[in-house]
Enzyme design. Structure first.
Site, short mmCIF file in Angstrom:
data_model
loop_
_atom_site.label_atom_id
_atom_site.label_comp_id
_atom_site.label_asym_id
_atom_site.label_seq_id
_atom_site.Cartn_x
_atom_site.Cartn_y
_atom_site.Cartn_z
N TYR A 61 -10.63 -9.22 10.04
CA TYR A 61 -11.65 -8.69 9.13
C TYR A 61 -11.39 -9.32 7.75
CZ TYR A 61 -8.11 -5.29 7.49
OH TYR A 61 -6.98 -4.70 6.99
N GLU A 64 1.87 -6.61 10.09
CA GLU A 64 1.60 -5.22 10.41
C GLU A 64 2.67 -4.80 11.42
OE1 GLU A 64 -0.81 -3.46 9.03
OE2 GLU A 64 -2.07 -5.01 8.11
N HIS A 103 0.86 -1.19 0.00
CA HIS A 103 0.00 0.00 0.00
C HIS A 103 0.89 1.23 0.00
CE1 HIS A 103 -3.13 -2.81 1.91
NE2 HIS A 103 -3.46 -2.61 0.65
N GLY A 104 0.57 2.16 -0.90
CA GLY A 104 1.44 3.32 -1.09
C GLY A 104 1.62 4.17 0.14
N ASP A 105 0.61 4.21 1.01
CA ASP A 105 0.69 5.04 2.22
C ASP A 105 1.18 4.25 3.43
OD1 ASP A 105 -1.54 3.46 2.50
OD2 ASP A 105 -2.86 5.06 3.22
N HIS A 157 3.28 -4.32 6.22
CA HIS A 157 2.23 -3.30 6.18
C HIS A 157 2.34 -2.41 7.42
CE1 HIS A 157 -0.28 -5.23 2.92
NE2 HIS A 157 0.56 -6.21 3.23
N ASN A 193 -3.65 -5.21 -2.82
CA ASN A 193 -3.91 -6.37 -1.96
C ASN A 193 -5.37 -6.82 -2.06
OD1 ASN A 193 -2.75 -8.30 -0.24
ND2 ASN A 193 -3.65 -7.33 1.56
N ARG A 194 -6.06 -6.41 -3.11
CA ARG A 194 -7.40 -6.92 -3.45
C ARG A 194 -7.45 -7.28 -4.93
NH1 ARG A 194 -6.77 -5.58 1.11
NH2 ARG A 194 -8.23 -4.56 2.55
#
Length: 482
Positions: free
Chosen positions: A283, A305, A122-124, A223, A183-184
């Protein structure tokens, strides 16, 4: 009493405000249908611009994409003896997806397990790209000095992709340049999604091709936004938020606890027991990279994470590296320090066989490599397993092992079945012919080819016969003329 009512009102107001912000954080802005849409769009644009400016300030001290490429090349320049660098593809904007391989024999195919780290999915969430350069440089600096560094370099082919999403990083947003969450974007096991190859993002395609080519034993993606080691499955068949175990749940829990337990404070999490979680229980997500790795890539992947803050100040990166260093090293080393490893050979000629390894009671198969026939099967310690080696044209061999805390070496020698000719040895071309011949469609096609070949032979024979008969009559006429 009035003071009590006032306090209660303030508490309720703050609770509602927190709930509202939580909903915005997880679901994005909502359109009530009452607010003027042009006003809402203008407001959203201003909000995004302010967010971008805020992240730009936070990005000071982080490597830009250009800085990252220079750092990768600089690393290879001083550590070329134990590394190579290569690109697995390009982003939407054409930025090379640079990867580093670290090994005492980089680029050479060996009977060793391979591990990969992927950062900046993820870029952020840019912390991973920084930590992975720290990891590469630490291994370079400590090879032949530190036992763990030496173990990894000598016994593992470690591949590091610091940034999967360089475009998202430069845009300061989660998705890539097309605003797609990478990631989707992988094919999903439960629902028909992302099945159209032309619709997938170039970053996703690059990862999928890389995984199919390299035969990774295990991997992890880094992440931010929480502090937990996440393992499959990431989704459920009914889309419910519940624990959904994959066939190798025990092995994944072992890997996740290994990372969490070596971390400075992940295992003491108040939110996640032991600092680990099943993805679907946390989730559910669909089209994730983690599940695709396990199902289609033969690779055990964790989603890590590693920082509560997605974009912490750059002066905290060194501390975050220290918190995660031991966990990252232990996870890579686990592919040689645990599980069962070996090679598979033919009994009649000793040739290496790319057979399959199955574990009784676990619906998951690991295939040995095509050329060297080495396999690397991760298993949780403290359990008894029946390990089976299977190969078309050979008898199944199995043996029972008890996994301790150390890795186990288990080679197999397979005997040909009675249908094989005496002293017939395996070779790849003959096995491919056998596989094709066993296909009903191939058999029909081969029959048609044989019939056409026979008809062609008959026609050819007739033409030749007529040709010689014609020549004979000419000779006879010539003779009679004389």
């Amino acid at each position: 009493m009035a003071h009590l009512n006032s306090s209660l009102l303030i508490f309720l107001s703050l609770s509602l405000l927190q709930l509202f912000h939580s909903a915005i954080g997880r679901g994005g802005e909502r359109d009530s249908g009452i607010v003027d849409k042009s006003y809402a769009a203008s407001r959203r644009h201003l909000t995004e611009e302010k967010h971008f400016q805020k992240l730009n300030i936070l990005a000071r001290g982080y490597m830009t994409n250009s800085d990252l490429e220079k750092a990768i090349k600089a690393f290879h320049g001083r550590c070329s003896r134990i590394s190579r660098i290569y690109s697995i593809g390009k982003s939407v904007f054409g930025v090379p997806l640079w990867a580093i391989e670290i090994s005492n024999k980089p680029g050479k195919e060996e009977a060793k397990p391979a591990f990969k780290f992927i950062g900046n999915v993820h870029g952020d969430e840019p912390v991973g790209r920084e930590l992975l350069l720290h990891l590469a440089n630490w291994l370079c600096d400590n090879y032949m000095k530190d036992p763990l560094a030496t173990l990894i370099v000598d016994n593992v082919h470690l591949h590091i992709l610091p940034s999967m999403n360089p475009d998202g990083f430069s845009l300061r947003r989660r998705g890539n340049a097309n605003n797609i969450d990478l990631n989707r974007d992988f094919p999903d096991q439960f629902f028909q999604m992302n099945d159209d190859l032309t619709e997938r993002q170039p970053e996703t395609k690059a990862i999928m091709s890389w995984i199919k080519k390299m035969r990774f034993t295990a991997s992890a993606s880094l992440h931010g936004g929480a502090l937990v080691a996440n393992y499959p499955w990431d989704g459920t068949q009914d889309k419910s938020k519940s624990y959904y175990a994959c066939p190798d749940d025990e092995a994944f829990r072992y890997m996740a606890k290994l990372y969490s337990g070596s971390h400075y404070n992940m295992s003491s999490s108040q939110e996640f027991e032991a600092g680990i979680t099943n993805g679907a229980h946390w989730y559910p997500i669909y089209g994730g990279m983690q599940d695709w790795n396990y199902i289609y890539g033969g690779c055990f992947e964790l989603t890590l994470e590693i920082s509560d803050d997605k974009w912490p100040p750059a002066n905290e990166l060194q501390m975050i590296w220290q918190f995660n260093k031991r966990s990252m090293l232990d996870l890579v080393a686990s592919v040689v320090k645990s599980g069962v490893h070996g090679r598979i050979f033919s009994s009649d000629c000793g040739e290496a066989l790319p057979a399959s390894i199955a574990i009784k009671g676990i619906n998951y198969t690991v295939k040995a490599s095509e050329r060297l026939a080495d396999y690397h099967r991760l298993l949780a310690p403290g359990h008894q397993y029946e390990v089976m080696a299977t190969m078309p044209g050979y008898k199944i061999r199995s043996t029972t092992i008890k996994m301790g805390e150390e890795a186990m070496t288990l080679d197999f020698i397979l005997e040909p079945t009675d249908s094989f000719l005496p002293h017939q040895c395996y070779n790849r071309s003959s096995m491919k012919v056998l596989e094709v011949m066993s296909n009903p469609h191939s058999q029909v096609a081969l029959t048609l080819i044989l019939v056409l070949a026979f008809l062609y032979f008959l026609m050819k024979r007739r033409v030749i016969f007529n040709h010689f008969r014609g020549r004979k009559s000419i000779v006879q006429r010539r003779v009679s003329a004389v």
